[in-house]
Design a protein around this motif. Structure first.
Motif, PDB file in Angstrom:
ATOM      1  N   THR A  45      46.806 -21.389  -7.054  1.00 39.34           N
ATOM      2  CA  THR A  45      45.525 -21.096  -6.213  1.00 39.34           C
ATOM      3  C   THR A  45      45.156 -19.644  -6.269  1.00 39.34           C
ATOM      4  OG1 THR A  45      46.423 -22.894  -4.830  1.00 39.34           O
ATOM      5  CG2 THR A  45      45.019 -21.481  -3.752  1.00 39.34           C
ATOM      6  N   GLY A  46      45.959 -18.839  -6.629  1.00 35.70           N
ATOM      7  CA  GLY A  46      45.681 -17.379  -6.719  1.00 35.70           C
ATOM      8  C   GLY A  46      45.987 -16.545  -5.394  1.00 35.70           C
ATOM      9  N   ILE A  47      46.658 -16.991  -4.610  1.00 37.14           N
ATOM     10  CA  ILE A  47      47.132 -16.524  -3.352  1.00 37.14           C
ATOM     11  C   ILE A  47      47.740 -15.340  -3.479  1.00 37.14           C
ATOM     12  CG2 ILE A  47      47.936 -16.660  -1.040  1.00 37.14           C
ATOM     13  CD1 ILE A  47      47.364 -19.624  -1.284  1.00 37.14           C
ATOM     14  N   PHE A  48      47.377 -14.015  -3.177  1.00 34.52           N
ATOM     15  CA  PHE A  48      48.058 -12.720  -3.171  1.00 34.52           C
ATOM     16  C   PHE A  48      48.390 -12.383  -1.848  1.00 34.52           C
ATOM     17  CE2 PHE A  48      45.889 -12.698  -7.383  1.00 34.52           C
ATOM     18  CZ  PHE A  48      47.102 -12.097  -8.254  1.00 34.52           C
ATOM     19  N   VAL A  49      49.582 -12.251  -1.581  1.00 39.25           N
ATOM     20  CA  VAL A  49      50.146 -11.655  -0.294  1.00 39.25           C
ATOM     21  C   VAL A  49      50.081 -10.188  -0.321  1.00 39.25           C
ATOM     22  CG1 VAL A  49      51.777 -13.489  -0.081  1.00 39.25           C
ATOM     23  CG2 VAL A  49      52.597 -11.424  -1.037  1.00 39.25           C
ATOM     24  N   ARG A  50      50.253  -9.658   0.998  1.00 43.94           N
ATOM     25  CA  ARG A  50      49.961  -8.329   1.323  1.00 43.94           C
ATOM     26  C   ARG A  50      50.606  -7.290   0.530  1.00 43.94           C
ATOM     27  NH1 ARG A  50      53.223  -5.803   4.813  1.00 43.94           N
ATOM     28  NH2 ARG A  50      53.523  -7.631   5.972  1.00 43.94           N
ATOM     29  N   ARG A  51      51.991  -7.648   0.247  1.00 43.04           N
ATOM     30  CA  ARG A  51      52.934  -7.039  -0.211  1.00 43.04           C
ATOM     31  C   ARG A  51      52.706  -6.556  -1.746  1.00 43.04           C
ATOM     32  NH1 ARG A  51      58.641  -8.078  -2.349  1.00 43.04           N
ATOM     33  NH2 ARG A  51      59.738  -5.985  -2.395  1.00 43.04           N
ATOM     34  N   THR A  52      52.078  -7.592  -2.514  1.00 51.27           N
ATOM     35  CA  THR A  52      51.616  -7.489  -3.718  1.00 51.27           C
ATOM     36  C   THR A  52      50.199  -6.569  -3.728  1.00 51.27           C
ATOM     37  OG1 THR A  52      51.982  -9.752  -3.948  1.00 51.27           O
ATOM     38  CG2 THR A  52      50.880  -8.594  -5.768  1.00 51.27           C
ATOM     39  N   LEU A  53      49.403  -6.879  -2.764  1.00 51.57           N
ATOM     40  CA  LEU A  53      48.114  -5.959  -2.740  1.00 51.57           C
ATOM     41  C   LEU A  53      48.475  -4.400  -2.438  1.00 51.57           C
ATOM     42  CD1 LEU A  53      46.226  -8.723  -0.630  1.00 51.57           C
ATOM     43  CD2 LEU A  53      45.653  -8.108  -2.819  1.00 51.57           C
ATOM     44  N   ASP A  54      49.569  -4.219  -1.527  1.00 54.43           N
ATOM     45  CA  ASP A  54      49.627  -2.689  -1.194  1.00 54.43           C
ATOM     46  C   ASP A  54      50.485  -2.281  -2.470  1.00 54.43           C
ATOM     47  OD1 ASP A  54      48.887  -3.023   1.283  1.00 54.43           O
ATOM     48  OD2 ASP A  54      50.945  -3.595   2.181  1.00 54.43           O
ATOM     49  N   ASP A  55      50.980  -3.103  -3.463  1.00 51.93           N
ATOM     50  CA  ASP A  55      51.918  -2.167  -4.291  1.00 51.93           C
ATOM     51  C   ASP A  55      51.396  -2.220  -5.716  1.00 51.93           C
ATOM     52  OD1 ASP A  55      53.841  -1.793  -2.430  1.00 51.93           O
ATOM     53  OD2 ASP A  55      55.393  -3.326  -3.004  1.00 51.93           O
ATOM     54  N   PHE A  56      50.276  -3.139  -6.006  1.00 53.04           N
ATOM     55  CA  PHE A  56      49.909  -3.101  -7.335  1.00 53.04           C
ATOM     56  C   PHE A  56      48.230  -3.022  -7.173  1.00 53.04           C
ATOM     57  CE2 PHE A  56      53.756  -5.408  -7.304  1.00 53.04           C
ATOM     58  CZ  PHE A  56      54.291  -5.071  -8.436  1.00 53.04           C
ATOM     59  N   ASP A  57      47.792  -2.371  -8.480  1.00 52.44           N
ATOM     60  CA  ASP A  57      46.477  -2.197  -8.596  1.00 52.44           C
ATOM     61  C   ASP A  57      45.410  -3.259  -9.059  1.00 52.44           C
ATOM     62  OD1 ASP A  57      43.956  -1.023  -8.512  1.00 52.44           O
ATOM     63  OD2 ASP A  57      44.173   0.085 -10.502  1.00 52.44           O
ATOM     64  N   PRO A  59      41.803  -5.778  -9.128  1.00 50.77           N
ATOM     65  CA  PRO A  59      40.474  -5.388  -9.026  1.00 50.77           C
ATOM     66  C   PRO A  59      40.005  -6.037  -7.820  1.00 50.77           C
ATOM     67  CG  PRO A  59      40.733  -6.984 -10.647  1.00 50.77           C
ATOM     68  CD  PRO A  59      42.357  -6.358 -10.095  1.00 50.77           C
ATOM     69  N   GLY A  60      39.454  -5.285  -6.771  1.00 45.43           N
ATOM     70  CA  GLY A  60      39.030  -5.809  -5.466  1.00 45.43           C
ATOM     71  C   GLY A  60      37.985  -6.655  -5.597  1.00 45.43           C
ATOM     72  N   HIS A  61      37.005  -6.473  -6.552  1.00 44.40           N
ATOM     73  CA  HIS A  61      35.820  -7.342  -6.404  1.00 44.40           C
ATOM     74  C   HIS A  61      36.274  -8.671  -6.856  1.00 44.40           C
ATOM     75  CE1 HIS A  61      36.383  -6.285 -10.795  1.00 44.40           C
ATOM     76  NE2 HIS A  61      35.488  -7.143 -11.069  1.00 44.40           N
ATOM     77  N   LEU A  62      37.519  -8.928  -7.264  1.00 46.79           N
ATOM     78  CA  LEU A  62      37.852 -10.307  -7.696  1.00 46.79           C
ATOM     79  C   LEU A  62      38.628 -10.626  -6.683  1.00 46.79           C
ATOM     80  CD1 LEU A  62      38.960  -9.722 -11.399  1.00 46.79           C
ATOM     81  CD2 LEU A  62      37.014 -10.839 -10.642  1.00 46.79           C
ATOM     82  N   LEU A  63      38.877 -10.476  -5.453  1.00 51.52           N
ATOM     83  CA  LEU A  63      39.618 -11.032  -4.406  1.00 51.52           C
ATOM     84  C   LEU A  63      38.754 -11.209  -3.213  1.00 51.52           C
ATOM     85  CD1 LEU A  63      42.434  -8.064  -4.300  1.00 51.52           C
ATOM     86  CD2 LEU A  63      42.487 -10.318  -5.152  1.00 51.52           C
ATOM     87  N   GLY A  64      39.072 -12.258  -2.662  1.00 55.91           N
ATOM     88  CA  GLY A  64      38.072 -12.754  -1.376  1.00 55.91           C
ATOM     89  C   GLY A  64      38.583 -12.013  -0.263  1.00 55.91           C
TER      90      GLY A  64
END
Length: 392
Positions: A45-57, A59-64
């Motif tokens: 599905t492509g669900i990224f959790v907060r911990r991943t978003l905090d720790d890894f760079d 591309p924001g334009h590809l995230l909902g």
């Protein structure tokens, strides 16, 4: 015949990230994947959790948009439990875009990526000292890798990033996933601004035995899916998905064509034996998926760095004891509680039992447990890659 330092089988998130990290350390890295386009055959599905978003760079334009609300529905769909975080807990990615981004990053680092090339097997060659080889290079075995769509390749090391039913794991004699869910999803465009970001989760063994059905959107597309134990899906996965989608809560009307996704999901925890002198496993091939939530993108990112560090240290020294640090047994201890909850969840075989379980989740202790699972930081342990290779 070309010889490479590392051959990575599978150009998913785990394979491409591992390849990039190794290529950045001047190793000759080749990635092969049977797909002709990384936009096809997507199985997440492509669900990224907060911990991943905090720790890894990423591309924001590809995230909902950020999602803070999770609604848990019983089989009756009445009175869902709403859990709300004070932070953005989830964002849904355009996975085709993510794969293209990781593909470019790997090639920019120096890795070569061959699409439309299928791994068909490997043969470990007799250990011998190649002409001119010194030090670690003289001690390492070589593996002849057979490919459909390209000439055979000789590799110093293999990385199996080829999914839950890994052929590399089988050929190297490593552990294989035996506890699998199977999931399927419909993805379609929606009118932007018509929904409030939320993660709708339906606990109903009639559609998703042992797991759940879900509805979530990335701001541009809606995802509706189910997953469960295949032996309990007597009506068949596709008919069950169609039936669930007809009444799924929070689902916006499609404004364009519908895409289908699906595939196996390992939920038995990280495998015990993950490495040997010929290669190692990473991502779904290693069982690096939360046994309870079935989330695998955060483990992909964390385990890729660990796999790259171990591979680099081993190829530089030829010391097989380094491979012992890449051991799933230690990680499994971190998942004991989730494996127990997985078994409890799998035992909910009827709507009546599931309604009773959801009733328990309505109590203060139940809500606290649900919030800890859905909003907590313990999905996958942080791995200290410096212990494997201080140079990475």
């Amino acid at each position: 015949m070309q010889t490479v330092d590392v051959l990575v089988v599978g150009a998913g998130l785990a394979g491409l990230r591992t390849a990039r990290l190794l290529a950045q350390r001047n190793l000759d890295v080749l990635v092969v994947d049977r797909r002709r386009s990384l936009a096809s055959g997507i199985r997440t599905t492509g669900i990224f959790v907060r911990r991943t978003l905090d720790d890894f760079d990423l591309p924001g334009h590809l995230l909902g948009p950020g999602i803070r609300d999770v609604l848990l529905y019983p089989p009756s769909r009445r009175s869902p439990i709403r859990l709300t975080s004070d932070r953005d807990e989830y964002r849904v990615a355009d996975m085709a875009g993510i794969y293209r981004h990781e593909h470019r990053a790997a090639e920019t680092a120096g890795a070569r990526v061959l699409l439309g090339v299928r791994y068909t097997g490997s043969t470990r060659e007799p250990r011998r000292r190649p002409a001119g080889a010194r030090g670690a290079d003289a001690r390492l075995p070589r593996t002849l890798v057979h490919l459909d769509g390209a000439e055979p390749v000789r590799a110093r090391f293999l990385v199996g990033a080829d999914g839950a039913r890994s052929a590399v794991a089988r050929d190297l004699g490593l552990d294989v996933n035996r506890h699998l869910l199977v999931g399927a999803e419909l993805l379609h465009p929606i009118a932007t601004g018509t929904t409030t970001p939320a993660f709708h989760c339906v606990l109903d063994p009639r559609y998703a035995p042992g797991y759940l059905g879900w509805v979530i959107d990335d701001g541009h597309h809606a995802h509706v899916g189910i997953a469960g134990y295949p032996h309990a899906m007597r009506a068949g996965l596709r008919p069950l998905l169609e039936s669930f989608a007809a009444t799924a809560p929070g689902l916006a009307a499609p404004t364009g064509p519908i895409e289908r996704r699906g595939g196996p999901i390992p939920v038995g925890g990280v495998l015990r034996r993950l490495a040997c002198p010929t290669g190692l496993l990473v991502g779904d091939a290693a069982g690096a998926v939360s046994p309870l939530t079935a989330g695998g993108l955060d483990p992909c990112c964390r385990m890729s760095a660990w796999a790259a560090a171990i591979t680099l240290a081993y190829l530089r020294t030829g010391d097989e004891t380094i491979l012992r640090r890449y051991d799933g047994r230690a990680l499994r201890r971190r998942f004991r509680g989730r494996l127990l909850l997985r078994r409890t969840f799998a035992a909910l075989g009827s709507p009546t039992a599931t309604e009773a379980a959801v009733a328990l989740l309505r109590t203060p202790p139940g809500r606290a447990l649900a919030a800890r699972v859905l909003f907590g930081d313990g999905s996958f342990p942080t791995l200290d890659v410096r212990q494997a290779s201080p140079a990475l």
